[in-house]
Scaffold this motif. Structure first.
Motif, PDB file in Angstrom:
ATOM      1  N   ASP A   1      17.847  59.752  49.780  1.00 35.48           N
ATOM      2  CA  ASP A   1      17.724  58.390  50.281  1.00 35.48           C
ATOM      3  C   ASP A   1      16.767  58.417  51.473  1.00 35.48           C
ATOM      4  OD1 ASP A   1      18.812  55.703  49.665  1.00 35.48           O
ATOM      5  OD2 ASP A   1      19.303  55.753  51.795  1.00 35.48           O
ATOM      6  N   LYS A   2      16.399  57.269  51.987  1.00 29.46           N
ATOM      7  CA  LYS A   2      15.357  57.182  53.007  1.00 29.46           C
ATOM      8  C   LYS A   2      15.772  57.721  54.371  1.00 29.46           C
ATOM      9  CE  LYS A   2      12.886  53.390  50.942  1.00 29.46           C
ATOM     10  NZ  LYS A   2      13.563  52.935  49.787  1.00 29.46           N
ATOM     11  N   LYS A   3      14.810  58.412  54.985  1.00 32.99           N
ATOM     12  CA  LYS A   3      14.882  58.961  56.337  1.00 32.99           C
ATOM     13  C   LYS A   3      16.052  59.925  56.567  1.00 32.99           C
ATOM     14  CE  LYS A   3      14.066  57.901  61.096  1.00 32.99           C
ATOM     15  NZ  LYS A   3      14.054  56.931  62.152  1.00 32.99           N
TER      16      LYS A   3
ATOM     17  N   SER B   1      19.422  58.151  57.356  1.00 28.75           N
ATOM     18  CA  SER B   1      19.686  57.144  58.379  1.00 28.75           C
ATOM     19  C   SER B   1      19.189  55.738  58.078  1.00 28.75           C
ATOM     20  CB  SER B   1      19.091  57.599  59.709  1.00 28.75           C
ATOM     21  OG  SER B   1      19.721  58.773  60.138  1.00 28.75           O
ATOM     22  N   LYS B   2      18.120  55.586  57.346  1.00 26.64           N
ATOM     23  CA  LYS B   2      17.531  54.254  57.180  1.00 26.64           C
ATOM     24  C   LYS B   2      18.508  53.239  56.586  1.00 26.64           C
ATOM     25  CE  LYS B   2      13.651  51.597  55.837  1.00 26.64           C
ATOM     26  NZ  LYS B   2      12.333  51.450  56.259  1.00 26.64           N
TER      27      LYS B   2
ATOM     28  N   GLY C   1      27.508  52.717  55.988  1.00 23.42           N
ATOM     29  CA  GLY C   1      27.387  51.378  56.555  1.00 23.42           C
ATOM     30  C   GLY C   1      26.046  51.178  57.222  1.00 23.42           C
ATOM     31  N   LYS C   2      25.515  49.972  57.110  1.00 25.67           N
ATOM     32  CA  LYS C   2      24.204  49.663  57.670  1.00 25.67           C
ATOM     33  C   LYS C   2      24.280  49.179  59.116  1.00 25.67           C
ATOM     34  CE  LYS C   2      21.961  48.466  53.361  1.00 25.67           C
ATOM     35  NZ  LYS C   2      21.171  47.474  52.658  1.00 25.67           N
ATOM     36  N   ASP C   3      25.473  48.936  59.625  1.00 25.78           N
ATOM     37  CA  ASP C   3      25.620  48.369  60.963  1.00 25.78           C
ATOM     38  C   ASP C   3      25.362  49.378  62.076  1.00 25.78           C
ATOM     39  OD1 ASP C   3      26.267  45.982  59.766  1.00 25.78           O
ATOM     40  OD2 ASP C   3      28.422  46.360  59.861  1.00 25.78           O
ATOM     41  N   GLU C   4      25.435  50.642  61.766  1.00 21.72           N
ATOM     42  CA  GLU C   4      25.224  51.704  62.756  1.00 21.72           C
ATOM     43  C   GLU C   4      24.058  52.588  62.314  1.00 21.72           C
ATOM     44  OE1 GLU C   4      26.960  52.002  65.592  1.00 21.72           O
ATOM     45  OE2 GLU C   4      28.272  50.329  65.081  1.00 21.72           O
TER      46      GLU C   4
ATOM     47  N   TYR D   1      23.381  56.278  61.936  1.00 21.15           N
ATOM     48  CA  TYR D   1      23.951  57.620  61.913  1.00 21.15           C
ATOM     49  C   TYR D   1      22.823  58.622  61.782  1.00 21.15           C
ATOM     50  CZ  TYR D   1      28.245  55.077  61.068  1.00 21.15           C
ATOM     51  OH  TYR D   1      29.302  54.214  61.179  1.00 21.15           O
ATOM     52  N   SER D   2      22.805  59.616  62.653  1.00 22.22           N
ATOM     53  CA  SER D   2      21.672  60.542  62.649  1.00 22.22           C
ATOM     54  C   SER D   2      22.058  62.010  62.777  1.00 22.22           C
ATOM     55  CB  SER D   2      20.718  60.188  63.797  1.00 22.22           C
ATOM     56  OG  SER D   2      21.391  60.310  65.032  1.00 22.22           O
TER      57      SER D   2
END
Length: 131
Positions: free
Chosen positions: A70-72, A88-89, A110-113, A115-116
């Motif tokens: 998936d991206k990034k 993370s993206k 979740g897209k709200d945070e 995560y890296s």
């Protein structure tokens, strides 16, 4: 055995010791790696730019496969025969199976945070994901 990345040439290298000598062998090109991992047989380069994992054979130094992520992808760890990769993206955790040489799960964080980072806990059975 050591793997290292030359950011000016965008190349991954493997270094092994043979008696009193160190042998450096070019493994291949990886753009903007977020993590380089290895196990007994392979070296894994996680590319943020290409959103992929490049698998290199430790013995030959040759590229075995490139798997789309998936991206990034920003971080990854090996637990057993799986590599857990934070992407993370869009907020996903991709799970790559080393034996099957493929992504076997894609879990939404979740897209709200943002995560890296994924960190293996000292007991080596659990990991913590942070932003």
């Amino acid at each position: 055995f050591i793997s290292f990345y030359d950011e000016y040439k965008a190349l991954l290298y493997n270094m092994t010791k043979n008696g009193d000598e160190y042998i450096v062998q070019q493994a291949g090109e990886i753009k903007n790696p977020s993590r380089i991992l290895s196990d007994v047989a392979n070296v894994y380069g996680i590319s943020r730019t290409d959103s992929s994992i490049s698998v290199f054979d430790k013995t030959t130094g040759k590229l075995v496969s490139i798997i789309e992520l998936d991206k990034k992808p920003t971080d990854a760890i090996i637990i057993g025969t799986k590599i857990f990769i934070i992407c993370s993206k869009e907020g996903y955790l991709d799970v790559y199976d080393i034996v099957q040489n493929k992504i076997i799960e894609r879990n939404s964080l979740g897209k709200d945070e943002f995560y890296s980072k994924i960190t293996l806990m000292p007991d080596e059975k659990n990991a913590i994901i942070t932003g």
